[in-house]
Design a protein around this motif. Sequence first.
Motif, PDB file in Angstrom:
ATOM      1  N   VAL A  51       0.830  -1.213   0.000  1.00  7.74           N
ATOM      2  CA  VAL A  51       0.000   0.000   0.000  1.00  7.74           C
ATOM      3  C   VAL A  51       0.863   1.262   0.000  1.00  7.74           C
ATOM      4  O   VAL A  51       0.411   2.330  -0.434  1.00  7.74           O
ATOM      5  N   ASP A  52       2.126   1.147   0.463  1.00 11.05           N
ATOM      6  CA  ASP A  52       3.012   2.316   0.499  1.00 11.05           C
ATOM      7  C   ASP A  52       3.557   2.662  -0.881  1.00 11.05           C
ATOM      8  O   ASP A  52       4.037   3.786  -1.097  1.00 11.05           O
ATOM      9  N   VAL A  53       3.534   1.706  -1.799  1.00 10.93           N
ATOM     10  CA  VAL A  53       4.172   1.938  -3.105  1.00 10.93           C
ATOM     11  C   VAL A  53       3.240   1.563  -4.255  1.00 10.93           C
ATOM     12  O   VAL A  53       3.687   1.289  -5.366  1.00 10.93           O
ATOM     13  N   ARG A  54       1.952   1.548  -3.987  1.00 16.54           N
ATOM     14  CA  ARG A  54       1.009   1.094  -5.009  1.00 16.54           C
ATOM     15  C   ARG A  54       0.822   2.138  -6.109  1.00 16.54           C
ATOM     16  O   ARG A  54       0.708   1.791  -7.284  1.00 16.54           O
ATOM     17  N   ASP A  55       0.785   3.400  -5.742  1.00 15.48           N
ATOM     18  CA  ASP A  55       0.550   4.472  -6.722  1.00 15.48           C
ATOM     19  C   ASP A  55       1.667   5.503  -6.603  1.00 15.48           C
ATOM     20  O   ASP A  55       1.504   6.558  -5.979  1.00 15.48           O
ATOM     21  N   VAL A  56       2.801   5.204  -7.203  1.00 18.58           N
ATOM     22  CA  VAL A  56       3.977   6.067  -7.099  1.00 18.58           C
ATOM     23  C   VAL A  56       4.077   6.946  -8.344  1.00 18.58           C
ATOM     24  O   VAL A  56       3.984   6.450  -9.477  1.00 18.58           O
ATOM     25  N   ASP A  57       4.277   8.232  -8.127  1.00 20.87           N
ATOM     26  CA  ASP A  57       4.542   9.157  -9.226  1.00 20.87           C
ATOM     27  C   ASP A  57       6.008   8.988  -9.625  1.00 20.87           C
ATOM     28  O   ASP A  57       6.907   9.248  -8.818  1.00 20.87           O
ATOM     29  N   PRO A  58       6.297   8.515 -10.847  1.00 16.26           N
ATOM     30  CA  PRO A  58       7.685   8.263 -11.245  1.00 16.26           C
ATOM     31  C   PRO A  58       8.577   9.494 -11.129  1.00 16.26           C
ATOM     32  O   PRO A  58       9.785   9.356 -10.921  1.00 16.26           O
ATOM     33  N   LYS A  59       8.010  10.680 -11.259  1.00 18.97           N
ATOM     34  CA  LYS A  59       8.826  11.893 -11.185  1.00 18.97           C
ATOM     35  C   LYS A  59       9.175  12.251  -9.747  1.00 18.97           C
ATOM     36  O   LYS A  59      10.308  12.627  -9.443  1.00 18.97           O
TER      37      LYS A  59
END
Length: 429
Positions: A92-100
Motif C-alpha cells: 500500500v506504500d508503493v502502489r501508486d507512485v509518481d515516477p517523477k
Amino acid sequence: MALFGRSKKSVAVKPAEPEVKQLAPAPAPGPHGARTVEDQRDWICSMIEPLMPFGMNLLDASGLNLCEDLLADGDLPALPEAACEGYAVISVDVRDVDPKAGVVLTITSDVHEEASAVPVLVGHPMPPGADAVVPLDAADVIDGENLLVRCSVEAGANVRQVGSDVADGSVIAKAGTTLDPRLLGLIGGAGFDKVLCRPRPRVVVLALHEKGRLSQAFEVTAQQHRDAASFMVASAARDAGAQVWREESVAQDAAAVAEAVTDQLIRADLLITLGGIEQGADGLLAEALTGLGPVDFSAIALRPGPVMGFGLIGADHVPVLMLGSDPASAYTGYEAFGRPAIAALMGTDHERAATQVRLDAPVSGESGVCEYIPAQVMSTPDGLHALPLTGRPGSLGPVAHCDGFLVLGEGSASAQAGDLIDFVAFGDR
C-alpha cells in the motif's frame, strides 16, 4: 519342553537343488536363414529381469529413473520469500507512485510500521507484514537511512508464494522420470534425501584371447582389435548408465576360459564377452560355458557382426552376451543387443528413436541383412543431411568419428543420394 517349542533333536536338512533355468524358445530364422535384429533383441530382453529398486541417496541417483511417484509432504517454499534482491515493503506504500516525485521510505530491520523498507536477498524469507519487494534498480538509497522508490509495486510483486514451486501433496516427479541435476535439486529442496531407484547395472566387459591360435605376425593386430573393441564397448556401457569393469583373459583351453568367465559372475548383472565366437556353437567359448548354464549361438541378419551368442550362466543366471572381437562388429552388436540389455536391467525403454535424414551419397548393403552404416549428420535449411563414412567393411575409423548409424533395413539393399533413410544418433555428441 524345548525353548519356544523347538525340538532338541537335530534335523537333517536336504540342501536345496539349484534352480534350472532354460532359455526362452529362440526366434525362428528369417527368410535368409538368419534371425532378424528385432527378433533377437526382443528375445534377449524378454529373459532379463529389471534389478530390484531400493532407497538411494540423491547424489547416487543422478541419471537413474524414479521407481515411484514422489509426493510432496510440505510446501516449497514453506514461507513467502523474496524473488529478487531489493527491499521488502508493504504494497500500500508503493502502489501508486509518481515516477517523477517517487516515494520515500525508511530503511529498517523490520516492517513494523507504514513507509518502511527492509533489505532482502534472493530467497530471503519475507519479513512479517511485507507483501512485495522493490528491486534494487527501482530505488535509490538516500543518506543511508531512506529509500526513494521510483515506480509502483503491486502486492505479491517479486515474491515467491508458499507452495509456488511445489504444493503440499502434489506430484514432484512421476515414476519413470529420469533424475537430472535440476530435478534432484527440487527433490532435495522438498526435504527428501533418498529416492526409490534401480541401481546402476554392474557390467563386466571381458575380452578373450585364445593363446597360440594366431601366429606372432598377427598377434599385434589382434591385440589392437581387442583393446579397441573392449574400451569402446566398456565406455558405451558406462555412458548408458552402467557401472563397468573391463577385463582381459588369455586362455589356451576351455577350462581356463570357464574360470575367467566364472571369476566375473560375482560382480556382474550382465557379462559381455568379446571374441571366441567365430566358430559359434563349436568354438572354445561354447565349450567353456557348457555346464555353466544354457547358451545359444546364432547367425544374425546384421552387418557388421553376423554371429553372436547369449546365455544365462551361473547359479544366479547372469545374462552373458557374446560378441566378436572385431571393433566395428563388437560395437554394432553392443548397440543392437548390449545397450537394450542394460536398459532392460534398469527397467527403461531400450528403443533409440530413429530420425529421418536425407542422404548426401548412396549406400548399399546385402539383401535380407540390416546394415548399420556409420554417418555424420549436418543440419541444413532444408533439414538433416547424412554423409556416410566410407572405409573397408568393419573399419574402426568411421565408427569412431560418426554421429550414429544409418539403418538400412533387411528389406532394402540400397539407397540413393537424396533418399530419406532412418538414422539412429548415439546421443554422446
